[in-house]
Design an enzyme around this catalytic site. Structure first.
Site, PDB file in Angstrom:
ATOM      1  N   GLY A  46      -2.925  -0.026  10.983  1.00  0.00           N
ATOM      2  CA  GLY A  46      -2.284   1.031  10.204  1.00  0.00           C
ATOM      3  C   GLY A  46      -3.062   2.337  10.277  1.00  0.00           C
ATOM      4  N   GLY A  86       1.490   3.072   6.641  1.00  0.00           N
ATOM      5  CA  GLY A  86       0.615   3.559   7.697  1.00  0.00           C
ATOM      6  C   GLY A  86       1.304   4.198   8.882  1.00  0.00           C
ATOM      7  N   THR A 117      -3.359   6.510   1.309  1.00  0.00           N
ATOM      8  CA  THR A 117      -2.765   5.192   1.141  1.00  0.00           C
ATOM      9  C   THR A 117      -1.272   5.337   1.352  1.00  0.00           C
ATOM     10  OG1 THR A 117      -2.288   3.443  -0.467  1.00  0.00           O
ATOM     11  CG2 THR A 117      -2.696   5.614  -1.363  1.00  0.00           C
ATOM     12  N   GLY A 118      -0.596   4.239   1.652  1.00  0.00           N
ATOM     13  CA  GLY A 118       0.841   4.321   1.834  1.00  0.00           C
ATOM     14  C   GLY A 118       1.277   3.611   3.108  1.00  0.00           C
ATOM     15  N   THR A 121      -3.776  -0.055  -0.324  1.00  0.00           N
ATOM     16  CA  THR A 121      -5.030   0.334   0.306  1.00  0.00           C
ATOM     17  C   THR A 121      -5.965   0.958  -0.732  1.00  0.00           C
ATOM     18  OG1 THR A 121      -3.825   0.748   2.334  1.00  0.00           O
ATOM     19  CG2 THR A 121      -5.861   1.999   2.050  1.00  0.00           C
TER      20      THR A 121
HETATM   21  N1  GLY Z   1      -1.967   2.325   4.498  1.00  0.00           N
HETATM   22  C1  GLY Z   1      -2.277   1.024   4.901  1.00  0.00           C
HETATM   23  C2  GLY Z   1      -1.516   0.543   6.037  1.00  0.00           C
HETATM   24  O1  GLY Z   1      -0.401   0.963   6.289  1.00  0.00           O
HETATM   25  O2  GLY Z   1      -2.027  -0.292   6.718  1.00  0.00           O
END
Ligand code: GLY
Length: 263
Positions: A176, A199, A196-197, A146
């Site tokens: 997410g 979700g 980010t990571g 992300t």
């Molecule tokens: N962090 C992006 C997702 O999990 O969609």
């Protein structure tokens, strides 16, 4: 007059050092153009929208043109944007728009809602003549890269935004953390946050809002360090960039690596 600040990220996860180098090069160039705009007097909302659009257009990250396809082979993107004066907009499951972050801003400014998803978001977008998505799957992107940005402009307005193609092979319709205000993105008087990571973990952890609450008492890096410490006991994979109201930045991640700039 405040001194301007900008921090950008390109995701966190199991990123090889070669790929990290490519991410960093892209982020550095885009950061420089965004920083120049802030110095010229652009507001932070426009700069966050601009730099995330540029990152979406690289085709290198899991956002915009580089987004991962879902389990059925098509792209569904999520994005959100928020300002420290309490405005927010988000889109989820968008399939045909080149820059979901632009659509998120339009939801914020042109509707009384915070989030539009799927077909409704696409129909809403039709009236704005936004460029269409031209997908080219990134040769580099990893499962959770992300992208996001947080900026402070000369007036002290802080804006934060996040954009993603989500997790590779997700079930169609899966949303997410990135478009969830308080999970993927948050901004308030106290600062701005982009995450980010993984979700699902980030939503349940309430990552961005948790950091926002800590910013009432602690500077950005200390607030980040505290959530990183807490998350160790819960096995949550994330990365985060933070800018507090005094202009301090904070960065932290529990994933193996993270791309961000400046570093
Ligand atoms: N962090 C992006 C997702 O999990 O969609």
């Amino acid at each position: 007059m405040k001194s301007v600040k900008l921090i950008v990220h390109g995701g966190a996860g199991d990123i090889s050092s070669d790929t990290l180098g490519i991410y960093q090069k892209n982020l550095k160039e885009i950061w420089q153009s965004g920083y120049n705009l802030l110095k010229e007097g652009w507001d932070s909302l426009s700069v966050v929208e601009k730099v995330i659009s540029l990152i979406e257009d690289t085709g290198v990250f899991d956002a915009g043109t580089g987004s991962f396809p879902n389990k059925e082979g098509y792209i569904e993107m999520d994005a959100s944007i928020m300002t420290s004066d309490g405005r927010a907009g988000a889109v989820g499951g968008v399939r045909t728009i080149r820059n979901p972050i632009r659509l998120a801003r339009l939801v914020m400014e042109e509707t009384s809602h915070v989030m539009l998803v799927g077909e409704g978001a696409e129909r809403f977008a039709e009236q704005f003549n936004l460029p269409p998505l031209t997908p080219r799957e990134s040769p580099y992107s990893i499962s959770t890269d992300t992208v996001g940005a947080v900026a402070m402009d000369k007036r002290g307005l802080i804006s934060a935004g996040t954009s993603t193609g989500g997790i590779r092979g997700k079930i169609p319709g899966r949303i997410g953390d990135s478009p969830i205000i308080g999970a993927g993105t948050y901004a308030s008087f106290w600062g701005g946050i982009s995450s980010t990571g993984f979700g699902e973990d980030i939503i349940k952890f309430g990552l961005a809002k948790k950091i926002d609450i800590l910013l009432r008492q602690f500077p950005a890096q200390m607030a980040v360090d505290m959530v990183v410490e807490e998350s160790k006991y819960r096995g949550i994979e994330f990365g985060v960039i933070v800018l507090d109201r005094l202009g301090n930045t904070g960065v932290g991640y529990t994933a193996k690596a993270m791309a961000w700039y400046p570093r």
